[in-house]
Scaffold this motif. Sequence first.
Motif, PDB file in Angstrom:
ATOM      1  N   ALA A  48       0.794  -1.161   0.026  1.00 46.09           N
ATOM      2  CA  ALA A  48      -0.069   0.159  -0.213  1.00 46.09           C
ATOM      3  C   ALA A  48       0.862   1.147  -0.154  1.00 46.09           C
ATOM      4  N   ILE A  49       0.448   2.223  -0.931  1.00 49.71           N
ATOM      5  CA  ILE A  49       1.348   3.468  -1.007  1.00 49.71           C
ATOM      6  C   ILE A  49       0.855   4.627  -0.215  1.00 49.71           C
ATOM      7  N   GLU A  50       1.443   4.856   0.854  1.00 47.54           N
ATOM      8  CA  GLU A  50       0.872   5.937   1.680  1.00 47.54           C
ATOM      9  C   GLU A  50       2.137   6.895   1.968  1.00 47.54           C
ATOM     10  N   LEU A  51       2.003   8.066   1.300  1.00 45.92           N
ATOM     11  CA  LEU A  51       3.172   9.012   1.051  1.00 45.92           C
ATOM     12  C   LEU A  51       2.633  10.370   1.870  1.00 45.92           C
ATOM     13  N   ALA A  52       3.699  11.031   2.516  1.00 40.41           N
ATOM     14  CA  ALA A  52       3.327  12.350   3.125  1.00 40.41           C
ATOM     15  C   ALA A  52       4.100  12.979   2.221  1.00 40.41           C
ATOM     16  N   VAL A  53       3.619  14.320   1.698  1.00 39.59           N
ATOM     17  CA  VAL A  53       4.285  15.103   0.811  1.00 39.59           C
ATOM     18  C   VAL A  53       3.924  16.817   1.352  1.00 39.59           C
ATOM     19  N   GLU A  54       5.022  17.352   1.316  1.00 37.66           N
ATOM     20  CA  GLU A  54       5.352  18.881   1.729  1.00 37.66           C
ATOM     21  C   GLU A  54       6.029  19.529   0.646  1.00 37.66           C
ATOM     22  N   ARG A  55       5.444  20.869   0.179  1.00 36.97           N
ATOM     23  CA  ARG A  55       5.927  21.534  -0.778  1.00 36.97           C
ATOM     24  C   ARG A  55       6.322  22.895  -0.200  1.00 36.97           C
ATOM     25  N   GLU A  56       7.521  23.312  -0.550  1.00 34.94           N
ATOM     26  CA  GLU A  56       7.901  24.507  -0.157  1.00 34.94           C
ATOM     27  C   GLU A  56       8.336  25.436  -1.383  1.00 34.94           C
ATOM     28  N   LEU A  57       7.989  26.665  -1.522  1.00 34.74           N
ATOM     29  CA  LEU A  57       8.395  27.836  -2.619  1.00 34.74           C
ATOM     30  C   LEU A  57       8.954  28.886  -1.993  1.00 34.74           C
TER      31      LEU A  57
END
Lengths: 174, 421
Positions: free
Chosen positions: B51-60
């Motif tokens: 099972a693919i469980e990803l936590a993603v954070e983006r910074e600009l």
Amino acid sequence: MSDPSEPQGPDAGSDRPRPSTILTTTAAAFAVGAVAMNATYALPLVVLGAIGVTVAVIRRRRVLLRFGVPLGLLGVLGHGALGGGALGTVAAAGLFLFAWDQTDHAFDLDAQLGPDARVVRGELVHAAYSGAVVGVAAGGAVVLAFLGGHNRPLPALVLLLLGALLLTAALRER
Amino acid sequence: MTAPTNRWTGVTALAFAGLAVGAVTGSPAALLVAAVGVGYGAFARATSVPAIELAVERELDPEDPGPGDEVHVELTISNAGGATLPDLRLVDGVPNALDVVEGDTRVATALRPGDEETLEYVVTARRGRHEFGPLSVVGRDAAGSNEDTTTVETPGALTCVPLLPSEVSLPLRAQTTQQVGSVTTDAAGSGVEFHTVREYQAGDPLTRVDWKRRARTGELTTIDFRQERAATVVFILDTRAEAYVRSGDGQSAVDHSVEAVGALARSLLGEGHPVGVGSFAARWTWLPPGVGRDHVARLRDRLALGDAFSPTPEDEEFLWGLSLRRVVKHLPDNAQVVFCSPLVDDEAVAAARQIEAYGHAVTVISPDVTTGTEGVGGTVARLERDDRMRSLRRHGIRVVDWDVDRSFAVAAAEAARRWRQ
């Protein structure tokens, strides 16, 4: 989403060989070496197969891989049938399968991510899994040959392998 | 969605071939090759995609750059599940309008539980609001025999609102409002430019009495000047998908039109003319004519962020009649129109002529993006565009032919000189 076919990033257009290229060419060379140690008339086929695989991974031509690997494996089977050593035959077969797995995986990465994506970690991890499997499979075959195979009738071995094949097919259907 | 890749089909064939060769020739070595094939096949079929469980954070950094500024994007992806993900292919959803100048937006990796992967890259900011798309994820099992495709939402947007460019002035046509302004009209009254001399009428201001004539002839006359009035100007930008033809510098005709509108609007607003802006396209953006500092800010925002002025072309279906009616319906009665279009087809010409026919004086500003195009296609495009400009001029519509390799100010000055002759 940006176009994956467009070169990007600091490695865009880099000439550094990818892990898949190094591993595939090395495996193909070792496969030839394994057969050449106890050469039979099947050696040219193995060499042609190895050349096909090598050119395929360097030039990124899937069609060459599709011809190279079957040709090489045909040569390896011929080598075994013509009395080539069991160890060399098994090693060459395992190395050809490993080379195919690396190259096909690399081609899939190219298709999904583009040729200039960062793939080193992905390719190395896949190579580790693939190497472990080929080691276990080839090692198991050799153990089978040297520990028990000599004392068993050939039909028994054939049936054993056929059973194993059916088992893997059943695993697929589960 | 999980699907088999079928990449291991051949290994079964190898196993059968080994079995067959071994059985026929009695070669144990061939049987061992079959055993290797069976081993690989078993591995391929025993594995499945975790099972693919990803936590993603983006910074600009920065989030509100100016045009051309470099923006550093950092995307941190971590495996939030309990299983190792042995083969992950990740592609970030970079907005189409942004060019990646450095770094990676795509990666192949493997993540143990809690492990992180970082995508770092630099994009060049362009006018508009650019929403980042979701992260596309393809996960495979260790053998690569099954593949799971999914996306992970990673909100993030980059907003780039350029300052209005330097003022560029262009002579307006005579259609005006009743307010005093800077457009010289044919109406006689107060102003600067001489119009006529007429008999004095009671109530005429003494400053306009022709005292020299009075001294010379004894006749009491009044000098009339051309009245100077304000004009309501509405900029209509051709932002149909066809108008997104690009010039050599990579800018589309719409980008050039926005630049020209910004420069002219700044000048007109400075002179007190009410200015509005609208689009001729399926996407509709409208700012009614107005004046004042707040209106300048609204105009700047609308030009940068208006849906219709997006740096990427629309994919909605464009209906010429509907779009034209919408434009005409919104135009104030006495408004003159500055229509900005690369004139890549006859629909733009027909729209300009139709607006003029509705009683709005039209001036066309046409960024020429055919300059430098090579081959027969380029030559034909140039000839057709020239023909369209001639057609507009024949119908009394002023055209500014703007070679985008030069500044708009030069094109406007040349056009003004030509119109004065």
